[in-house]
Design an enzyme around this catalytic site. Structure first.
Site, short mmCIF file in Angstrom:
data_model
loop_
_atom_site.label_atom_id
_atom_site.label_comp_id
_atom_site.label_asym_id
_atom_site.label_seq_id
_atom_site.Cartn_x
_atom_site.Cartn_y
_atom_site.Cartn_z
N GLY A 1 53.89 2.87 -15.46
CA GLY A 1 54.08 3.30 -14.01
C GLY A 1 54.84 2.36 -13.26
N SER A 2 53.88 1.67 -12.89
CA SER A 2 54.39 0.26 -11.76
C SER A 2 55.62 -0.36 -12.25
CB SER A 2 53.25 -0.74 -11.77
OG SER A 2 52.09 -0.21 -11.56
N MET B 1 43.65 3.85 -23.72
CA MET B 1 43.87 3.71 -22.52
C MET B 1 43.65 2.18 -22.27
SD MET B 1 44.39 6.44 -21.01
CE MET B 1 44.43 5.69 -19.26
N MET C 1 43.30 14.11 -17.04
CA MET C 1 42.13 13.39 -16.89
C MET C 1 41.20 14.28 -16.01
SD MET C 1 44.09 9.64 -16.12
CE MET C 1 45.53 10.63 -15.88
N ASP D 1 50.49 12.33 -15.13
CA ASP D 1 49.01 12.10 -14.92
C ASP D 1 48.31 12.98 -14.00
OD1 ASP D 1 48.63 9.67 -16.83
OD2 ASP D 1 49.88 8.87 -15.12
N ASP E 1 48.26 3.07 -22.69
CA ASP E 1 48.47 3.73 -21.35
C ASP E 1 47.75 2.78 -20.33
OD1 ASP E 1 48.98 5.10 -18.92
OD2 ASP E 1 48.13 6.97 -19.58
N GLY E 2 48.58 2.02 -19.48
CA GLY E 2 48.11 1.16 -18.49
C GLY E 2 48.27 -0.18 -18.38
N GLY E 3 48.81 -0.88 -17.40
CA GLY E 3 49.03 -2.18 -17.26
C GLY E 3 50.02 -2.57 -18.44
N HIS F 1 55.78 11.25 -18.48
CA HIS F 1 54.30 11.18 -18.53
C HIS F 1 53.84 11.55 -17.22
CE1 HIS F 1 50.59 9.53 -20.35
NE2 HIS F 1 50.14 9.20 -18.66
N SER G 1 55.48 6.74 -16.03
CA SER G 1 54.54 7.60 -15.59
C SER G 1 54.81 8.05 -14.30
CB SER G 1 53.12 7.05 -15.44
OG SER G 1 52.17 7.62 -14.51
N MET H 1 44.88 14.41 -12.51
CA MET H 1 43.45 13.98 -12.34
C MET H 1 42.73 14.88 -11.26
SD MET H 1 44.30 9.93 -11.40
CE MET H 1 45.43 8.84 -12.43
N HIS I 1 49.01 14.16 -19.35
CA HIS I 1 47.77 13.44 -19.62
C HIS I 1 46.91 13.93 -18.51
CE1 HIS I 1 45.64 9.12 -19.48
NE2 HIS I 1 44.86 9.99 -19.95
N GLY J 1 42.66 6.35 -13.53
CA GLY J 1 42.36 6.78 -11.98
C GLY J 1 43.34 6.12 -11.17
N PHE J 2 44.02 5.34 -11.65
CA PHE J 2 45.05 4.66 -10.88
C PHE J 2 46.19 3.86 -11.57
CE2 PHE J 2 40.84 4.85 -8.86
CZ PHE J 2 41.21 5.54 -7.66
N GLY J 3 47.29 3.80 -11.03
CA GLY J 3 48.18 2.86 -11.35
C GLY J 3 48.24 1.54 -10.88
N GLY J 4 48.86 0.64 -11.44
CA GLY J 4 48.92 -0.90 -11.12
C GLY J 4 48.04 -1.59 -11.50
C1 DX5 Z 1 46.14 5.68 -15.23
C2 DX5 Z 1 47.14 6.52 -15.69
C3 DX5 Z 1 48.49 5.94 -16.37
C4 DX5 Z 1 48.88 4.96 -14.76
C5 DX5 Z 1 49.77 3.81 -15.62
O1 DX5 Z 1 45.01 6.39 -15.05
O2 DX5 Z 1 46.75 7.28 -16.86
O3 DX5 Z 1 49.35 6.63 -16.75
O4 DX5 Z 1 49.85 5.76 -14.26
O5 DX5 Z 1 50.29 2.96 -14.36
P1 DX5 Z 1 50.53 1.44 -14.70
O6 DX5 Z 1 51.71 1.36 -15.63
O7 DX5 Z 1 50.94 1.16 -13.51
O8 DX5 Z 1 49.39 0.94 -15.35
ZN ZN Z 2 48.60 8.46 -18.14
#
Ligand code: DX5
Ligand code: ZN
Length: 229
Positions: free
Chosen positions: A198-199, A140, A71, A38, A176-178, A36, A11, A40, A69, A145-148
């Protein structure tokens, strides 16, 4: 080894916002399967990123799949714009409006692959009604809303239930996520085909050092493929 390939979709949310073109090129050079993106809106989720113009600007920098994606809510007024911006996949949220069936039809009508994302607090009772319109189901594993953020363990059972529900249909299950080398095997064992990260892909790297991204992607891929299914 899982008996199906696992795809890694970094991402760009975790990348350098002033250098997305270079980031996309570096990620593909590093072995990313999809990019990917994102989107928002500061309304459906409490963060703002970018719109279709950014996707159109990224398109020439992505040789493979642009996995968008959304959102955003409402989403219907923007489907055509993201498709025209060059998205290959458009994923919308089950929670984004009352007429999700129509939204998925609109994506398919543009000749694009249609994805359905499901928030951690949402059930999956609606999914059987939508299966015929789906190419991707996106679970999800954080609140969007946020990475990390940290992988929400209760979502592993949802991945498994969706795997059962899709049966032999050619629907990819995206998570998607974590996602890290620790959580990737958990998601894959439950039935994930595509890992958004992402992270854990961007950690310690930059576009001018794609070898760091390559190491991070390889670590995820190895972790995902280490499981016995
Ligand atoms: C969250 C996003 C994800 C996010 C994943 O709202 O849809 O795609 O960037 O980031 P990580 O891998 O850091 O959880
Ligand atoms: Zn995403």
């Amino acid at each position: 080894m899982p008996n199906r390939p696992v795809l890694i979709a970094p991402s760009i949310l975790a990348g350098d916002f002033a250098a997305f073109g270079a980031e996309c090129r570096a990620l593909e050079q590093a072995g990313a399967d999809w990019i990917h993106v994102d989107v928002m809106d500061g309304h459906f989720v409490p963060n703002l990123t970018f719109g279709p113009q950014m996707c159109a600007a990224l398109r020439p920098h992505i040789r493979g799949v642009m996995d968008v994606h959304l959102m955003i809510a409402p989403v219907d007024p923007y489907i055509e714009a993201f498709c025209k911006a060059g998205a290959d996949h458009v994923t919308v949220h089950l929670e984004s409006g009352p007429h999700i069936h129509r939204t998925l039809q609109a994506i398919r009508a543009q000749g694009k692959k249609a994805g359905l994302a499901i928030n951690p607090g949402t059930g999956i009772e609606a999914v059987p009604n939508l299966l015929d319109l789906l190419d991707i189901l996106c679970v999800m594993t954080v609140n969007p809303g946020f990475g990390g953020q940290t992988y929400i363990a209760s979502q592993t059972a949802k991945i498994a239930a969706l795997r059962q529900m899709t049966g032999p249909r050619p629907i990819l299950i995206e998570i998607d996520g974590g996602i890290t080398p620790a959580t990737a095997p958990v998601a894959v064992r439950a039935g994930a085909d595509v890992l958004v990260a992402g992270s854990s892909v961007f950690a310690m790297g930059s576009a001018d050092r794609p070898e760091v991204y390559a190491d991070n992607i390889l670590r995820l891929r190895n972790a995902a493929q280490s499981i016995a299914v």
